[in-house]
Design a protein around this motif. Structure first.
Motif, PDB file in Angstrom:
ATOM      1  N   CYS A  22       0.836  -1.195   0.000  1.00 46.29           N
ATOM      2  CA  CYS A  22       0.000   0.000   0.000  1.00 46.29           C
ATOM      3  C   CYS A  22       0.871   1.245   0.000  1.00 46.29           C
ATOM      4  O   CYS A  22       1.754   1.387   0.834  1.00 46.29           O
ATOM      5  N   PRO A  26      -1.856   6.425   5.639  1.00 47.58           N
ATOM      6  CA  PRO A  26      -2.962   6.532   6.586  1.00 47.58           C
ATOM      7  C   PRO A  26      -2.677   7.622   7.603  1.00 47.58           C
ATOM      8  O   PRO A  26      -1.547   8.084   7.717  1.00 47.58           O
ATOM      9  N   ASP A 567      -6.742  -9.060  10.833  1.00 50.81           N
ATOM     10  CA  ASP A 567      -7.965  -9.176  10.030  1.00 50.81           C
ATOM     11  C   ASP A 567      -8.341 -10.651   9.886  1.00 50.81           C
ATOM     12  O   ASP A 567      -8.221 -11.247   8.810  1.00 50.81           O
ATOM     13  N   LEU A 606      -9.720  -6.098  13.858  1.00 48.86           N
ATOM     14  CA  LEU A 606      -9.978  -5.053  12.869  1.00 48.86           C
ATOM     15  C   LEU A 606     -11.442  -4.660  12.831  1.00 48.86           C
ATOM     16  O   LEU A 606     -11.774  -3.497  12.553  1.00 48.86           O
ATOM     17  N   HIS A 607     -12.346  -5.578  13.100  1.00 49.41           N
ATOM     18  CA  HIS A 607     -13.777  -5.334  12.898  1.00 49.41           C
ATOM     19  C   HIS A 607     -14.517  -4.992  14.187  1.00 49.41           C
ATOM     20  O   HIS A 607     -15.756  -4.976  14.194  1.00 49.41           O
ATOM     21  N   ASP A 631      -1.523  -4.556   3.848  1.00 45.17           N
ATOM     22  CA  ASP A 631      -2.701  -3.688   3.761  1.00 45.17           C
ATOM     23  C   ASP A 631      -3.646  -3.921   4.947  1.00 45.17           C
ATOM     24  O   ASP A 631      -4.315  -2.997   5.411  1.00 45.17           O
ATOM     25  N   GLY A 632      -3.693  -5.162   5.493  1.00 49.72           N
ATOM     26  CA  GLY A 632      -4.508  -5.399   6.675  1.00 49.72           C
ATOM     27  C   GLY A 632      -3.981  -4.662   7.889  1.00 49.72           C
ATOM     28  O   GLY A 632      -4.749  -4.100   8.675  1.00 49.72           O
ATOM     29  N   GLN A 635      -4.791  -0.942   7.390  1.00 44.90           N
ATOM     30  CA  GLN A 635      -6.202  -0.653   7.701  1.00 44.90           C
ATOM     31  C   GLN A 635      -6.424  -0.596   9.206  1.00 44.90           C
ATOM     32  O   GLN A 635      -7.157   0.267   9.709  1.00 44.90           O
ATOM     33  N   TYR A 636      -5.793  -1.520   9.916  1.00 47.22           N
ATOM     34  CA  TYR A 636      -5.950  -1.539  11.374  1.00 47.22           C
ATOM     35  C   TYR A 636      -5.393  -0.258  11.987  1.00 47.22           C
ATOM     36  O   TYR A 636      -6.050   0.367  12.838  1.00 47.22           O
ATOM     37  N   GLU A 638      -5.056   2.635  10.550  1.00 49.19           N
ATOM     38  CA  GLU A 638      -5.941   3.741  10.161  1.00 49.19           C
ATOM     39  C   GLU A 638      -7.173   3.821  11.063  1.00 49.19           C
ATOM     40  O   GLU A 638      -7.538   4.893  11.549  1.00 49.19           O
ATOM     41  N   ARG A 639      -7.809   2.663  11.269  1.00 44.88           N
ATOM     42  CA  ARG A 639      -9.073   2.658  12.010  1.00 44.88           C
ATOM     43  C   ARG A 639      -8.857   2.968  13.495  1.00 44.88           C
ATOM     44  O   ARG A 639      -9.685   3.648  14.112  1.00 44.88           O
TER      45      ARG A 639
END
Length: 717
Positions: A22, A26, A567, A606-607, A631-632, A635-636, A638-639
């Motif tokens: 990526c 982020p 993830d 992650l969720h 990328d996982g 994303q983590y 970032e969130r």
């Protein structure tokens, strides 16, 4: 060495899938320490603070590594004519009559700079095997840029009569495990992606000497490995999934060298085979509660119907490893007290067995693969703990003697004792009443433990024990006054196969509850406090840590995760990713079972991110990681950063706690297991899993000291 307990060799098959690099930035803070910058770096003044403090710890780590640089070498191979060892330049050999070793195989010759995208200094010798009469040597070399290794087959020359020490005959690519059947025949497995499914035979006597395939298992969830029995008479092909196994035998004393099946694969049956006299000694999960027991079978008819029990441990004892040493079966066991012991079963008269406790400080016990000249009546062991450097012992079951190798002249006395550190084995009660073991280390001079910083280590997956080898990084933290806690939560293998089964698939939350109970009860017992506590984990160990951060972020101040698998739901939903099909035996199949999907969704790090004050996080990812996607992790990061931002924005600037920092540290040119080269190790972590050492890096130490608000240790005059 039991291929059942280490069926993935020096690599632990943890969380797997390839990534797409990526290149977006982020909102988390990024620290990129490599020579190039594939990901833009977000400006953040805190990174400079880490960098300055990192220099201090880098000096201390160099001194710590130097202090323990001459630890006894587990890579030593004793041949009849030569002694072989591994060094930074390659493989050395020494005549028994000589003191100085000669460079037998130069890494630069086998792995020139730039090949496979790696620099010369980043290659490392991984495994060495010498043929029975020492005519040939085979070794695998691995670059930190890729997970697959290359195998070099060498014809040895007599140094007294020939100029060249060796001649490279073959270079085999993507080799995982390999063994010599005799002086001219090598069997090996190849790694394709992240799986091994085929076995090849290389016959050096053949005119063409072309590798010939001899075995293949096409099931997508199995991993194939070759291993040699301790007496060198039987070579086994082990085809194992996470829930069952199948073993084929090759009698190396026969000219045909054709595989013979022991017992066909049955659902839930896991077994490992060793050789003794004209029969087999089998370690299988056929005992009460589907735990391991020892059985015997004739070599002429080795299928399940002929298996006869020899030793079944009592319920509070867990079998960890098995070796056949002469006329004895030697088992490494974990006792009810939590300590390790050697349980010896005379194979000719099993009722005459006995148990010998290992030293109280021992948390890790490794048996060394015997060389051609090693005595077969003794077992060579390496014992260690996070606080105690590895120490070489020789066990002679016939005489019931466990002998420590005398320390070499000039070795500091403290190295053999580790007496300035305390080892405690505790139990904490989890939410459902299950008692969870915890191993605690601290310095004798630590004083009040309530004020001491705490670093908790956790894993809890795949039935694997938490890594408790010695590391100079852990020793340095203890010397600086830290308390180290190792939580053996369910999902690991510390208390047997049932300990793993309790936290598989729909039971995964049990491991999260165990981790929560460990922190709460350690604090309640006066050991550190939430504001001075941190957690370290790698790969699948990030799952319970990430889940805890979502539900109980107030229990710790900081978290450091290496190659974190965060993830779970997204990975298990996508069957096209490498090894996802196999991993569903561990995490569940959310595409076929709605209850599995609900279970994963309930804890997936992650969720389940929500606006709140999270602990500060240092997330280390590797650019060549084929097991955890970059990328996982991005994303983590970032969130979590967005959730923290939302939480503090909602407070409208009111006076509140300091906002946590989320730092993503992307390391270039390293696979899932991190770098091999010492300078790169200092940049982030020491060698981990599978073989492997867990340790804190200079950056991690700087991060922990900053986020926990600790005073920087002063330099000694």
């Amino acid at each position: 060495m039991s291929a059942l307990f280490s069926r993935f060799g020096s690599f632990a098959r943890l969380r797997l899938r390839p990534f797409g690099l990526c290149r977006t930035t982020p909102p988390a803070a990024y620290l990129y320490t490599g020579p190039s910058k594939p990901i833009p770096r977000c400006s953040n003044p805190d990174l400079k603070k880490y960098k300055n403090l990192q220099k201090n710890f880098k000096r201390r780590l160099r001194a710590s590594y130097s202090k323990f640089a001459d630890l006894q070498d587990e890579s030593l191979i004793c041949g009849r004519d030569y002694v072989y060892s591994v060094g930074c330049e390659g493989i050395y050999r020494r005549d028994w009559r000589q003191k100085e070793a000669e460079l037998l195989l130069d890494l630069e010759q086998c792995c020139p700079g730039g090949e496979d995208g790696g620099e010369r200094g980043e290659w490392a010798v991984q495994r060495v095997r010498v043929s029975p009469s020492e005519r040939h040597l085979a070794a695998t070399m691995k670059s930190s840029h890729r997970e697959q290794a290359r195998c070099v087959v060498v014809k040895q020359a007599d140094a007294a009569t020939q100029k060249d020490l060796s001649k490279i005959l073959f270079t085999l690519h993507n080799v995982f495990s390999f063994e010599w059947a005799n002086d001219e025949v090598l069997f090996y497995t190849t790694q394709e992606g992240l799986r091994c499914s085929r076995v090849f035979r290389l016959d050096l006597n053949s005119p063409a000497a072309i590798p010939r395939p001899v075995f293949e298992d096409t099931q997508p969830d199995v991993f194939v490995e070759v291993a040699l029995s301790r007496d060198g008479r039987i070579l086994t092909i082990n085809s194992s999934s996470k829930t069952d196994s199948e073993v084929w035998l090759i009698n190396v004393t026969t000219p045909t060298l054709e595989p013979i099946l022991v017992q066909r694969r049955l659902p839930g049956l896991m077994y490992h085979v060793e050789h003794w006299r004209d029969g087999l000694v089998i370690l299988a999960n056929t005992g009460p509660g589907q735990e391991y027991q020892v059985l015997k079978a004739p070599l002429s008819g080795p299928s399940l119907g002929s298996w006869v029990p020899v030793y079944t441990p009592c319920p509070e004892v867990t079998l960890k490893d098995m070796e056949v040493v002469g006329e004895h079966c030697v088992l490494t066991t974990r006792e009810a007290s939590g300590g390790l012991a050697l349980t010896v079963v005379p194979l000719a008269s099993p009722l005459g067995g006995f148990s010998l406790p290992l030293p109280l400080w021992a948390c890790s016990c490794e048996s060394r693969i015997p060389g051609p000249a090693d005595p077969r009546h003794a077992l060579q062991l390496l014992l260690s703990s996070p606080a105690h450097p590895q120490e070489h012992f020789s066990f002679q079951p016939m005489d019931r003697l466990l002998l420590s190798r005398p320390e070499r002249e000039g070795t500091p006395p403290e190295r053999g004792r580790g007496g300035e550190h305390v080892t405690k084995r505790l139990e904490v009660q989890s939410q459902d009443g299950t008692r969870v073991p915890v191993t605690l280390f601290h310095s004798v001079a630590a004083g009040c433990l309530q004020r001491a910083p705490l670093l908790l280590h956790v894993y809890g997956a795949y039935g694997r024990d938490l890594n408790m080898h010695f590391s100079p990084e852990s020793r340095l933290l203890l010397d600086l006054g830290w308390v180290l806690a190792y939580c053996h939560i369910r999902g690991g293998g510390e208390l047997g196969l049932s300990w793993h089964r309790q936290a598989r698939m729909k039971g995964k939350r049990a491991g999260v509850e165990d981790l929560r109970a460990c922190l709460l009860q350690l604090h309640a017992r006066g050991i550190s406090s939430p504001s001075r506590s941190a957690i370290n984990a790698s790969s699948a160990g990030a799952v319970p840590v990430g889940a805890l951060c979502n539900t109980d972020p107030h229990l710790v101040r900081a978290v450091t995760l290496q190659a974190p698998f965060v993830d779970v739901l997204g990975t298990m939903m996508d069957g096209s990713r490498p090894l996802t099909v196999e991993e569903r035996e561990e995490w569940g199949d959310p595409t076929a079972d709605p209850q599995h999907r609900l279970a994963i969704a309930s804890y997936c790090p992650l969720h389940n991110i929500t606006p709140q004050c999270y602990p500060s996080m240092l997330l280390t990812a590797y650019s060549e990681d084929g097991r955890v996607s970059l990328d996982g992790v991005v994303q983590y990061a970032e969130r979590v950063q967005q959730a923290v931002h939302t939480h503090f924005t909602a407070l409208h600037g009111a006076e509140c706690e300091r906002a946590p920092r989320v730092v993503l540290n992307v390391q270039p040119g390293a696979d899932h297991f991190g770098p091999n080269h010492f300078d790169l190790v200092l940049e982030e972590t020491g060698r981990r899993s599978g073989g492997a050492r867990t340790g804190e890096s200079a950056l991690q130490m700087a991060f922990l000291y900053t986020e926990l608000g600790l005073d920087s240790p002063r330099r000694r005059s």
